[in-house]
Structure formats: structure tokens, C-alpha cells
Scaffold this active site. Structure first.
Site, mmCIF file in Angstrom:
data_model
loop_
_atom_site.group_PDB
_atom_site.id
_atom_site.type_symbol
_atom_site.label_atom_id
_atom_site.label_comp_id
_atom_site.label_asym_id
_atom_site.label_seq_id
_atom_site.Cartn_x
_atom_site.Cartn_y
_atom_site.Cartn_z
ATOM 1 N N TYR A 112 0.779 -1.140 -0.136
ATOM 2 C CA TYR A 112 -0.107 -0.027 0.106
ATOM 3 C C TYR A 112 0.978 1.296 -0.012
ATOM 4 O O TYR A 112 2.242 1.025 0.712
ATOM 5 C CB TYR A 112 -1.133 -0.092 1.173
ATOM 6 C CG TYR A 112 -2.019 0.533 0.954
ATOM 7 C CD1 TYR A 112 -3.093 -0.056 -0.046
ATOM 8 C CD2 TYR A 112 -2.844 1.529 1.617
ATOM 9 C CE1 TYR A 112 -4.212 0.537 -0.476
ATOM 10 C CE2 TYR A 112 -3.902 2.192 1.366
ATOM 11 C CZ TYR A 112 -4.933 1.742 0.330
ATOM 12 O OH TYR A 112 -6.223 2.091 0.076
ATOM 13 N N TRP A 114 1.051 4.025 1.536
ATOM 14 C CA TRP A 114 1.616 5.044 2.653
ATOM 15 C C TRP A 114 2.643 4.561 3.483
ATOM 16 O O TRP A 114 2.759 5.308 4.625
ATOM 17 C CB TRP A 114 0.231 4.987 3.523
ATOM 18 C CG TRP A 114 -0.894 5.735 2.988
ATOM 19 C CD1 TRP A 114 -1.974 5.189 2.377
ATOM 20 C CD2 TRP A 114 -1.145 7.196 2.870
ATOM 21 N NE1 TRP A 114 -2.804 5.920 1.770
ATOM 22 C CE2 TRP A 114 -2.498 7.392 1.847
ATOM 23 C CE3 TRP A 114 -0.426 8.357 3.168
ATOM 24 C CZ2 TRP A 114 -2.932 8.597 2.036
ATOM 25 C CZ3 TRP A 114 -1.028 9.544 2.880
ATOM 26 C CH2 TRP A 114 -2.222 9.558 2.095
#
Length: 763
Positions: A112, A114
Site C-alpha cells: 500500500y 502510505w
């Protein structure tokens, strides 16, 4: 007396800052140019050397002794430490086995975006580049948990996601032009305080303050009062969760029946009006979508719904939607319906007016774009074409070969043997965690790169310790932030931690592909290479273009920005024939023959009110809003000082209205149990009138902490709401995440209070 060491520049998703060690303690200071620094920066000091950090490579005993294979001991087995050379040999052999026996299409590259504000040590880019160059590809995921439905529906009726969210109405326009801003789902500062790639200035609070002072009215349409800050002086309208589409339909009917809609805009700039009008007026189904009809669904007075529509007509009105609206069953519908409502008002494309998806949902939205490129690591070419919508990971692992629908396509889930996860924690993002546990038990090998012992790491077979962003060099940059940051290393790596690039380079060498992966560069060499694109862009514009060494010494570089031109929607408004939208008709599609042709019962060819299947019932009478947390980004640094300091009695805080607390005997500060058929968790109750009656709110991100890991339906004692949420797609169109809303019961917990062990390394 010696002066304290100079703090070094660095960046994070929640702000630019300087940091350094003083007397062995990390000191963090926000960038002086940030008008509203984010307190999440104070999660760093305690996190840097926390006991939750992974100190050395670890291998799960069951996998080591029995080899790859399905195993329900994942998440409750012990780990064996292993030297780096040995574990990399082992892992390279396993990658080669799966590739050679089943092909790269048996590998899922889970990640992901982030993990770090740095553009080089961006775990998602690193793992994808490695799998592409060293293994031949991987099964990927598309879209995001935050915007899974909107990313698919927006191009069908208005335009690409990035154009509608990032290059549209800016905060400058709101301050100067907007007369009324209606924010469905609000514009909570906890969301706009963060941004991928870093953010140097948090301008949202002061922008709303300035707009309100000029006379702009803000309306917060949300079950939570604080989804707009006090500076906005917002009116609060609190419909039943998940009924925003019905409310918008009631507003649209008011505009139509009272002649307040913009006929000229609809005629020139829109297509599909007849089909939508037939539904709105009831000619199609016998039910007129009046304000009174909507009121019975939304739990609001009809006059509130109709009155808001009247207030918006004839004014510079802006409709904004938070990501939260589409993170629910039928999440495509409010996104589409809001576009129709904005079109009926005739405001699309005007400065400070019309429709801006997700303004206020992230710090990059509502800002100008940079005029020169910034760093981005190339990921290579993926030799595998198979993919899944990101929120369908459990479906894929539990049902290999099963069919599924996505945006008009009939596809099959691939047969995954190895999952490689670097960056991200699905035990935060994903729903129905007990089902996710069963899904992870179904693979042959699960590999995780992690800085800390998240629940995902605890379920892995091989855990490789990685550096925290403060323990390496990088470049912080974002397309809509003018400050590029030289992210200096602040501290030595924890234990035996290595950065992802070093790990992948050494793995690639064992697979005979090191040169393809590294292109002959070390990490500093890559930073120079990536910076060169920005340097070239500046030089081409005749602007000062410092060398990499000059940039690195200075610590910061301010980039030029483009004009605030309103993007494709402004151009379309001004010249719909010369600058058509990239939709099927070149216009705003109020209905879509394409979507109608898919034949999806859960996503018809025009926006519609569809009754949710998970609404409260007798055994689960309360709506649960599982929204983003205010004390951390997703689950990152839940063990940090700021996040931990905001818990009560060591647990996440759940808010509920006094009307719901009193009959259950719940007082402020009580430990409560939230439960439904999928699972249960504990939290600390906060009784508050800032939550709509009939609603409880528990943010995501508390690390999953099962009381008894041996129990398939274990109680999470820490307060992770995703033990309760449903793992189903928004619809057959987008298959997005539905984790925002579910239904639960809440009771006061009276048993012996279990300890919190979420941050303890596995025994």
C-alpha cells in the site's frame, strides 16, 4: 558549553519537519513555514526504539519445519531468528520454486502506498519493481481502500479520478468565490492533515476560517458534528448513515419541481437527463423522489432537505464528498448522484463552485500542481496481466478460480501460492479480520517486510526487519506541494534492520537479476538519478536548477507551480464542444448506457437509492461508523506517543450518544464490548452529543489484539473495528471497500479486563 546538534530536514505524510537525537532522545520540530502543524509528528519519538520494532529476520517455526503450505497456525505460531544471508537464501529459493512451478502469476505483490513520504524508499514501488525485474511480474491490485468505488464510477459520468479530485476547485477558489459549501461526509482536518509524499503547509483550517469570515456558509452533512472544524462555523445536518443518496434525490426533486434547476446547463453540458428525470419523478417506477420521500429514509425533516436545495440554487455553490461516503455498500451511488445534483445547479466548472470529489479528504486536494516533475521510482514492466480490486484480497485467497465482476468485465481470481507484502498492514485496511485470518492460512508462503510486529507480520512465514524513514536517506516530494525535501538520515537502523532496496538488491542477486533491479546504482545513486528530472525541468524553464549536492546541503527546494486553471471541468464549461469531457458522450452523464448495459442489479444505469442489506436490526440496532483515526495515519505508529496518549484505559475510544448509552447502563469511561455475528472488540466509551443518536463511532487503526489467538472468533481487546465490518464489495461495478459502515450492538463489559499485548513482540 557545546551547542546541541543541528536538527536535520525530513518529511512524512503528515508534515515536513526537522529531527535529531539529543541526549539519546529523538527531538522533532515542525517546519516553520507550516501554519497548522500536525500533532502526528509526535508519534516519532517513542516509536523510534519501541519494543514493537522487529530487530532481526524471523521465520515461523511451522513453515521452517514443514515447508511451504496451507497452515492455520499462522498468527499463533512462534518465530525463529535467522541470519540475513541464510534467510535471503531461503527466500530466494522459495521465490524461484513458485515462479518455476506455477509462474509469476502465482505471486501476489501486496503493498500500500502510505509506507513512506520518500519517493525512492517507497515500499510499494520497491516491491513491485523487484517482482517485475527479478521474478517476471506478479498479480497486482487496482484502486484503493479509500476510493475504490469513486475511482471506477467517476470516469463513467464526469472524468478521471485525478482530474476530478486533484485538479479542480482549490482552497484559493473557496476563499475567494464560494458562497455555500455542502460537504457530504464533512471535511475533517484529521484527514486533510495527511498526504502521500509529504505536505509542507496545512492550509485547510485557515482557508475555511477565511471563507467563513467573508460570508461563505459551510454545511456538514454527516452523523458526526466534528467532521468540519469549528473555524468553518458549519451548520450540522445529520442524516441516517448511508442515506446521502436519498437526501440528494430529495434535493434534486425540489430543484426540479420548483423550477430551480439550470435547464440551459443540462441541455448543453449533460446527457442522459430523460432517463434520470423519469426515475426522479417516479415515471419509471411509480415513486417520486420528493423531499418527503427522502425524509422518511434519512431521518430528517423534509423541510431541511428542501430548504438546503433552495439555499444552493442561484448561488456559487460547491458540493464536496468525503471518501467515507463511497466506503459503504452501493458506494458508487452518492458519488454519481452528487455530480447530477451539481449539474442541476449549473455550477460545474465555476471557480469555487460545482463538484469536487474529496476536497478536504487529503492534503494534496485543493492545491495547485507543480510545474516541474518530482521524483518517482520506475517499477518496470509487469509480465502478468491478472489483477484484483484491492479490497478483494480475502476473496482471491479463499476462492482461486472463482468468477467475479469488475467494471463490465467477468474475471477469475488467480491461484496465489505466495504473497509478498512490503508496506501496508491489511489487518488495518481490510474488513472481517477473522475471514482475513482464514485467507492468510490458505497460502503456501507469506513474506512481510516490516518495521514493527503488526498483526500482518505475526501472520507471516518470513519477516524481514526494515528501516524506519528516519533511519535512511530519501527525497520527499508530491505533485501539489511546492517544497521538495532532502530527507537526511537522523538515526542508525534499529537492530539488524535494512532498507527495502538493500533487501531486494540482495535477493535479486541470488536470482541472477541484480543488474536489472539496481541498474548499477546504490541508494544515493538513485536519489541523484531521480532528482535529475526535477533539475532538468527547472533548467528548461530558465529557473535556478541547483545540483543534487547543493539541494542536499540546503535541505529544501521550492518548486514553481502552475496556474489555478480549474482543469478539465473549467475548460469543458467554457467550451463543451472544443474541450469535451473524456466520457462516452463527452458530456456529464446523468445516466450511462454503458453501465446500464452491464446489467448489474446493484449498480443501475443512473444514480439510485438502493436499500443497504446490513442496516441495523433487532440484534444489531446501532450503526457503526468505522472512520479514519485522528491520532495516527491509518495504523502507522499506533504505538507512538501521540496515538497511545489519546487512548483511554489503553484502548481505542468509541463515541456514542447519551440517548443510546443510558438504556445500556453505559457511562463515560466504561469499557464496552461491540459485537455482531462476525466478531467483537473492546473499547472505552465516550458519551457525546457530537454523534447522531443511533450511531456509534470507533476509528480504525488500533492494532488487532486477539484475547485468545487460538480462537477463530477471538475478541479484539484493543478496539479494532474491522473485526466487525463486512468483507463485501461496494457493487459489481467497482468491488470497493465497504468498511465505513456496519451494524452492531454495544454492551457494558463487566468481565476481567484482558491486558493489551498488541505492541509486545511475539513470544
Amino acid at each position: 558549553m557545546n551547542a546541541p546538534p543541528r536538527l536535520k530536514p525530513h518529511s512524512s505524510h503528515w508534515g515536513v519537519f526537522s529531527a535529531g537525537l539529543r541526549d539519546g532522545r529523538l527531538v522533532v520540530e515542525p517546519h516553520p513555514g507550516d501554519p497548522d502543524p500536525n500533532p502526528l509528528l509526535q508519534n516519532f519519538p517513542d516509536a523510534l526504539r519501541h519494543r514493537a520494532r522487529v530487530a532481526e529476520p524471523m521465520v515461523r517455526r511451522g513453515w521452517l519445519e514443514r515447508g511451504p503450505g496451507k497452515d492455520d497456525r499462522r498468527g499463533r505460531d512462534e518465530f525463529i531468528p535467522m541470519a540475513w544471508d541464510k534467510v535471503l537464501d531461503l527466500l530466494a529459493g522459495e521465490l524461484a520454486r513458485v515462479r518455476d512451478a506455477h509462474g509469476p502469476g502465482a505471486i501476489f505483490g501486496g503493498s500500500y502506498g502510505w509506507s513512506s513520504a520518500g519517493r525512492f524508499h517507497h515500499a510499494q514501488s520497491q516491491v513491485h519493481r523487484f517482482l517485475n525485474t527479478a521474478v517476471g511480474g506478479y498479480v497486482k491490485s487496482v484502486n484503493s481502500y479509500s476510493a475504490g468505488a469513486s475511482a471506477v464510477i467517476l470516469p463513467h459520468f464526469l472524468g478521471p479520478f485525478e482530474a476530478v479530485s486533484r485538479r479542480n476547485v482549490t482552497w484559493e477558489q473557496v476563499v475567494a468565490h464560494s458562497e455555500i459549501v455542502v460537504a457530504f461526509g464533512g471535511m475533517a482536518l484529521k484527514n486533510s492533515m495527511v498526504a502521500s509524499g509529504g505536505v509542507s503547509q496545512h492550509v485547510e483550517r485557515r482557508s475555511m476560517l477565511a471563507a467563513a469570515a467573508r460570508g461563505c456558509a459551510f454545511v456538514n452533512v454527516s452523523p458526526l458534528r466534528d467532521d468540519l472544524p469549528v473555524e468553518a462555523k458549519a451548520e450540522w445536518i445529520a442524516p441516517v448513515p448511508g442515506t446521502d443518496t436519498a437526501m440528494m434525490l430529495g434535493m434534486a426533486h425540489t430543484l426540479l419541481s420548483e423550477g430551480l434547476h439550470d435547464d440551459a446547463f443540462i441541455a448543453r453540458h449533460c446527457s442522459g437527463w430523460d432517463e434520470f428525470e423519469a426515475y426522479l419523478t417516479g415515471r419509471a417506477d411509480g415513486v417520486a423522489k420528493t423531499a418527503a420521500w427522502a425524509a422518511s429514509i434519512c431521518g430528517l425533516p423534509a423541510e431541511t432537505i428542501a430548504g438546503l436545495a433552495r439555499r444552493m440554487a442561484g448561488k456559487r455553490s460547491l458540493i464536496v464528498l468525503a471518501h467515507s461516503l463511497q466506503r459503504a455498500e452501493h458506494g458508487e451511488q452518492p458519488i454519481w448522484m452528487a455530480g447530477v445534483l451539481a449539474a442541476m445547479l449549473g455550477q460545474i466548472g465555476l471557480p469555487g463552485g460545482g463538484y469536487n470529489y474529496a476536497l478536504g479528504s487529503i492534503a494534496h486536494y485543493g492545491k495547485r500542481h507543480n510545474a516541474v516533475p518530482s521524483a518517482a521510482l520506475p517499477q518496470g514492466k509487469n509480465g502478468v496481466t491478472a489483477f484484483i480490486p484491492v479490497a478483494r484480497i480475502s476473496d482471491m485467497l479463499l476462492n482461486p478460480g472463482a468468477p467475479f465482476d469488475y467494471d463490465g468485465q467477468r474475471m477469475e481470481y488467480p491461484d496465489i501460492r505466495l504473497v509478498y507484502w512490503a508496506g501496508g498492514n491489511p489487518f488495518h485496511h481490510h474488513q472481517d479480520l477473522n475471514r482475513l485470518r482464514r485467507a492468510f492460512a490458505a497460502v503456501e508462503t507469506l513474506v512481510v517486510h516490516e518495521i514493527a510486529w503488526t498483526a500482518t507480520a505475526r501472520h507471516a512465514d518470513i519477516v524481514l526487519p526494515t528501516t524506519m524513514t528516519l533511519e535512511r536517506e530519501d527525497i520527499g516530494a508530491a505533485p501539489t506541494d511546492p517544497l521538495m525535501v532532502a530527507m537526511h538520515q537522523v538515526a542508525e537502523p534499529f537492530g539488524q534492520a535494512r532498507d527495502d532496496y538493500t533487501i531486494f538488491a540482495d535477493l535479486a542477486e541470488r536470482l541472477g537479476t541484480r543488474d536489472a533491479f539496481t541498474e548499477g546504482r546504490d541508494a544515493r545513486g538513485w536519489l541523484r538519478h531521480l532528482y535529475a528530472a526535477t533539475q532538468k525541468g527547472l533548467a528548461e524553464k530558465g529557473l535556478p536548477a541547483p545540483s543534487f549536492d547543493e539541494f542536499w546541503e540546503a535541505g529544501y527546494l521550492t518548486l514553481p507551480q502552475e496556474d489555478d486553471d480549474g482543469g478539465i471541468l473549467r475548460a469543458f464549461r467554457e467550451d463543451p464542444e472544443g474541450a469535451p469531457l473524456p466520457t462516452r458522450t463527452g458530456k456529464v452523464q446523468l445516466s450511462s448506457p454503458t453501465i446500464a448495459g452491464f446489467g448489474y442489479a446493484d449498480c443501475p444505469g443512473h444514480p439510485a437509492w438502493l436499500v443497504p442489506s446490513d442496516a441495523p436490526a433487532a440484534e444489531r440496532p446501532l450503526w457503526l461508523v468505522a472512520n479514519q483515526p485522528a491520532t495516527r495515519l491509518h495504523s502507522q505508529f499506533d504505538f507512538g506517543g501521540h496515538s497511545n496518549g489519546m487512548k483511554r484505559r489503553g484502548r481505542e475510544v468509541m463515541r456514542m450518544h447519551p440517548f443510546d448509552a443510558a438504556p445500556r447502563g453505559i457511562a463515560d469511561g466504561d469499557i464496552v464490548r461491540l459485537f455482531n455475528a462476525r466478531g467483537a472488540c473492546l473499547a472505552t466509551a465516550a458519551v457525546s452529543e457530537d454523534v447522531r443518536a443511533g450511531v456509534v463511532q470507533l476509528p480504525t487503526g488500533a492494532w488487532y489484539d486477539p484475547e485468545d489467538p487460538e480462537d477463530a472468533q477471538a475478541l479484539c481487546v484493543h478496539g479494532n473495528p474491522n473485526v466487525l465490518t463486512r468483507d463485501v464489495g461496494t457493487s459489481s461495478l467497482a468491488q470497493g471497500c465497504t468498511g465505513q459502515l456496519t451494524s452492531v450492538e454495544v454492551e457494558r463489559f463487566t468481565g476481567n479486563l484482558p491486558p493489551i499485548r498488541a505492541f509486545d513482540p511475539p513470544g
